[in-house]
Scaffold this motif. Sequence first.
Motif, PDB file in Angstrom:
ATOM      1  N   HIS A 194      -9.186  59.837  45.953  1.00 57.09           N
ATOM      2  CA  HIS A 194      -9.546  58.430  45.727  1.00 57.09           C
ATOM      3  C   HIS A 194      -8.375  57.499  46.037  1.00 57.09           C
ATOM      4  CE1 HIS A 194     -11.416  54.933  43.870  1.00 57.09           C
ATOM      5  NE2 HIS A 194     -10.258  54.728  43.246  1.00 57.09           N
ATOM      6  N   MET A 195      -7.196  57.858  45.580  1.00 55.33           N
ATOM      7  CA  MET A 195      -6.012  57.010  45.814  1.00 55.33           C
ATOM      8  C   MET A 195      -5.685  56.914  47.312  1.00 55.33           C
ATOM      9  SD  MET A 195      -3.708  58.470  42.633  1.00 55.33           S
ATOM     10  CE  MET A 195      -2.323  57.347  42.771  1.00 55.33           C
ATOM     11  N   TYR A 196      -5.879  58.053  47.998  1.00 56.52           N
ATOM     12  CA  TYR A 196      -5.504  58.085  49.417  1.00 56.52           C
ATOM     13  C   TYR A 196      -6.555  57.399  50.303  1.00 56.52           C
ATOM     14  CZ  TYR A 196      -3.765  59.975  53.853  1.00 56.52           C
ATOM     15  OH  TYR A 196      -3.256  60.107  55.119  1.00 56.52           O
ATOM     16  N   TYR A 197      -7.830  57.727  50.090  1.00 56.91           N
ATOM     17  CA  TYR A 197      -8.877  57.230  50.980  1.00 56.91           C
ATOM     18  C   TYR A 197      -9.489  55.906  50.540  1.00 56.91           C
ATOM     19  CZ  TYR A 197      -8.751  61.798  53.259  1.00 56.91           C
ATOM     20  OH  TYR A 197      -8.349  62.924  53.937  1.00 56.91           O
ATOM     21  N   GLU A 198      -9.542  55.663  49.228  1.00 50.56           N
ATOM     22  CA  GLU A 198     -10.194  54.451  48.737  1.00 50.56           C
ATOM     23  C   GLU A 198      -9.199  53.331  48.438  1.00 50.56           C
ATOM     24  OE1 GLU A 198     -13.374  53.988  48.665  1.00 50.56           O
ATOM     25  OE2 GLU A 198     -13.953  56.035  49.208  1.00 50.56           O
ATOM     26  N   GLU A 199      -8.021  53.692  47.928  1.00 47.79           N
ATOM     27  CA  GLU A 199      -7.042  52.664  47.576  1.00 47.79           C
ATOM     28  C   GLU A 199      -5.968  52.489  48.653  1.00 47.79           C
ATOM     29  OE1 GLU A 199      -5.461  53.394  43.706  1.00 47.79           O
ATOM     30  OE2 GLU A 199      -7.436  53.331  42.715  1.00 47.79           O
ATOM     31  N   ASP A 200      -6.066  53.278  49.725  1.00 48.63           N
ATOM     32  CA  ASP A 200      -5.143  53.172  50.869  1.00 48.63           C
ATOM     33  C   ASP A 200      -3.678  53.357  50.479  1.00 48.63           C
ATOM     34  OD1 ASP A 200      -7.122  52.751  52.809  1.00 48.63           O
ATOM     35  OD2 ASP A 200      -7.225  50.617  52.330  1.00 48.63           O
ATOM     36  N   MET A 201      -3.446  54.189  49.469  1.00 45.71           N
ATOM     37  CA  MET A 201      -2.068  54.479  49.079  1.00 45.71           C
ATOM     38  C   MET A 201      -1.490  55.549  50.008  1.00 45.71           C
ATOM     39  SD  MET A 201      -2.431  54.511  44.910  1.00 45.71           S
ATOM     40  CE  MET A 201      -0.699  54.878  44.645  1.00 45.71           C
ATOM     41  N   THR A 202      -0.200  55.492  50.247  1.00 43.32           N
ATOM     42  CA  THR A 202       0.450  56.517  51.065  1.00 43.32           C
ATOM     43  C   THR A 202       0.665  57.773  50.228  1.00 43.32           C
ATOM     44  OG1 THR A 202       2.697  55.876  50.485  1.00 43.32           O
ATOM     45  CG2 THR A 202       1.671  54.717  52.342  1.00 43.32           C
ATOM     46  N   GLN A 203       0.921  58.882  50.904  1.00 40.56           N
ATOM     47  CA  GLN A 203       1.177  60.130  50.187  1.00 40.56           C
ATOM     48  C   GLN A 203       2.427  60.017  49.311  1.00 40.56           C
ATOM     49  OE1 GLN A 203       0.970  63.639  52.661  1.00 40.56           O
ATOM     50  NE2 GLN A 203      -0.764  62.848  53.841  1.00 40.56           N
ATOM     51  N   SER A 204       3.409  59.289  49.779  1.00 38.77           N
ATOM     52  CA  SER A 204       4.642  59.096  48.992  1.00 38.77           C
ATOM     53  C   SER A 204       4.356  58.305  47.724  1.00 38.77           C
ATOM     54  CB  SER A 204       5.698  58.379  49.837  1.00 38.77           C
ATOM     55  OG  SER A 204       6.090  59.179  50.936  1.00 38.77           O
ATOM     56  N   GLN A 205       3.522  57.263  47.830  1.00 40.30           N
ATOM     57  CA  GLN A 205       3.171  56.459  46.664  1.00 40.30           C
ATOM     58  C   GLN A 205       2.401  57.285  45.632  1.00 40.30           C
ATOM     59  OE1 GLN A 205       1.091  53.369  48.812  1.00 40.30           O
ATOM     60  NE2 GLN A 205       2.801  51.907  48.593  1.00 40.30           N
ATOM     61  N   ILE A 206       1.483  58.107  46.126  1.00 36.35           N
ATOM     62  CA  ILE A 206       0.697  58.960  45.215  1.00 36.35           C
ATOM     63  C   ILE A 206       1.607  59.969  44.508  1.00 36.35           C
ATOM     64  CG2 ILE A 206      -1.150  60.696  45.093  1.00 36.35           C
ATOM     65  CD1 ILE A 206      -2.368  59.319  47.609  1.00 36.35           C
ATOM     66  N   ALA A 207       2.511  60.562  45.271  1.00 35.24           N
ATOM     67  CA  ALA A 207       3.438  61.549  44.695  1.00 35.24           C
ATOM     68  C   ALA A 207       4.282  60.934  43.594  1.00 35.24           C
ATOM     69  CB  ALA A 207       4.329  62.111  45.806  1.00 35.24           C
TER      70      ALA A 207
ATOM     71  N   MET B   3      -8.919  69.850  50.795  1.00 33.12           N
ATOM     72  CA  MET B   3     -10.184  69.182  50.472  1.00 33.12           C
ATOM     73  C   MET B   3     -11.007  68.916  51.726  1.00 33.12           C
ATOM     74  SD  MET B   3      -8.886  66.575  47.493  1.00 33.12           S
ATOM     75  CE  MET B   3     -10.503  66.025  46.984  1.00 33.12           C
ATOM     76  N   ARG B   4     -10.327  68.610  52.842  1.00 30.35           N
ATOM     77  CA  ARG B   4     -11.053  68.405  54.099  1.00 30.35           C
ATOM     78  C   ARG B   4     -11.633  69.728  54.596  1.00 30.35           C
ATOM     79  NH1 ARG B   4      -6.573  65.095  55.239  1.00 30.35           N
ATOM     80  NH2 ARG B   4      -5.678  66.716  56.568  1.00 30.35           N
TER      81      ARG B   4
ATOM     82  N   THR C 237     -14.829  69.051  50.402  1.00 29.16           N
ATOM     83  CA  THR C 237     -14.806  68.136  49.253  1.00 29.16           C
ATOM     84  C   THR C 237     -14.693  66.696  49.748  1.00 29.16           C
ATOM     85  OG1 THR C 237     -13.650  69.848  48.005  1.00 29.16           O
ATOM     86  CG2 THR C 237     -13.686  67.638  47.049  1.00 29.16           C
ATOM     87  N   VAL C 238     -13.887  66.522  50.781  1.00 24.30           N
ATOM     88  CA  VAL C 238     -13.770  65.232  51.457  1.00 24.30           C
ATOM     89  C   VAL C 238     -14.311  65.399  52.871  1.00 24.30           C
ATOM     90  CG1 VAL C 238     -12.168  63.560  52.446  1.00 24.30           C
ATOM     91  CG2 VAL C 238     -11.810  64.412  50.121  1.00 24.30           C
ATOM     92  N   LYS C 239     -15.238  64.553  53.250  1.00 21.95           N
ATOM     93  CA  LYS C 239     -15.798  64.578  54.603  1.00 21.95           C
ATOM     94  C   LYS C 239     -15.507  63.239  55.283  1.00 21.95           C
ATOM     95  CE  LYS C 239     -19.499  67.838  53.488  1.00 21.95           C
ATOM     96  NZ  LYS C 239     -20.952  68.079  53.484  1.00 21.95           N
ATOM     97  N   ILE C 240     -14.843  63.326  56.430  1.00 19.43           N
ATOM     98  CA  ILE C 240     -14.508  62.117  57.174  1.00 19.43           C
ATOM     99  C   ILE C 240     -15.516  61.948  58.294  1.00 19.43           C
ATOM    100  CG2 ILE C 240     -12.757  60.979  58.591  1.00 19.43           C
ATOM    101  CD1 ILE C 240     -10.663  62.623  57.084  1.00 19.43           C
ATOM    102  N   SER C 241     -16.184  60.826  58.316  1.00 17.21           N
ATOM    103  CA  SER C 241     -17.208  60.563  59.323  1.00 17.21           C
ATOM    104  C   SER C 241     -16.755  59.418  60.223  1.00 17.21           C
ATOM    105  CB  SER C 241     -18.532  60.197  58.644  1.00 17.21           C
ATOM    106  OG  SER C 241     -19.507  59.871  59.597  1.00 17.21           O
TER     107      SER C 241
END
Length: 330
Positions: free
Chosen positions: A24-37, A54-55, A59-63
Amino acid sequence: MQGEQGDNLVYNDEELRLMIKIAHMYYEEDMTQSQIAKELNINRTAISRTLKKMREEGTVKISINYNLSKTFQIEQELVKRFRLKEAIVVPCEKGQSSQTKLRSLGRGAAQLLNRIIEDNDVVGFSWGSSLAATIDELVTTKEQDVLFVPLIGGPSGKLESKYHVNTIVYNAAQLFNGKSKLIDFPALVEKKKTAEDIKQSIYFQEILKLWDKVTIALVGIGSPALSGSSTWGGFYGEEFCEELESANVAGDICSHFYNLNGEQVPTSISERTISIDLDHLKEMRYSVGIAESPEKVSAIIGALNGRYLNVLVTTEETAELILKKSVQLT
């Protein structure tokens, strides 16, 4: 803990909650991996592994909505069929005027040039309406250490000045705040001896050295099918156009002619022509052909079969005809 149940991976509630939170943080809130970490106090590598897992597991599907770019599939077909580096197919509506198509073509080529040009590049141009349209549509804020050069002599007063190779080269250099080298002899001279004298001159030798250094070439494509046009037919003359027809010429680039298979065809003007050799185009980082119209389909196919181009910029209508005809020829 993570366990296995058949082929399906099973996670406990905490693992699932954390995975969903990361997604959610990565795909919906557009946070970077560093920010999430940093926020979750988890190693960045673990974040990357979790997203990848997840891909892979679904669990996560990118269309990707390919319908947003109606020409994407056509571009991919061209790239695959002719082993191109890239194809740019500009959409065109039924009934569009030739000027509207030309502007769209020029805009596509201009955007490409803006994207691929780099410092220390030597960029070469041929002459004609598609090249002039490219410069007309070119909007850039870049200032680059780039040299712009002609790939062919001038059209000897047989074209509007805006289509002249020197005009195109000079205007491109101005837009990029780069440098330009102009050419002061015609593309086609009357006698073989005149061409030989020009090619032995110090000035031509300077041009020749620059042709060896060209990294990006942008060229138009001519076709005998347009022999009745004021531009193409007017430049070569009616008698020469008849010669091309009898020799099964499909098209030309920089006044060098070839057949549908891409094989070069010698003509009565070959030894009187001042322009870069077609084989030079095969060695460049980008050799970009800019052309459209049903009359140019065979000429474009011949250029692609000869490997003189690794990028094609054309219209949707022309691209579809190229693919259709190339299938018929196989």
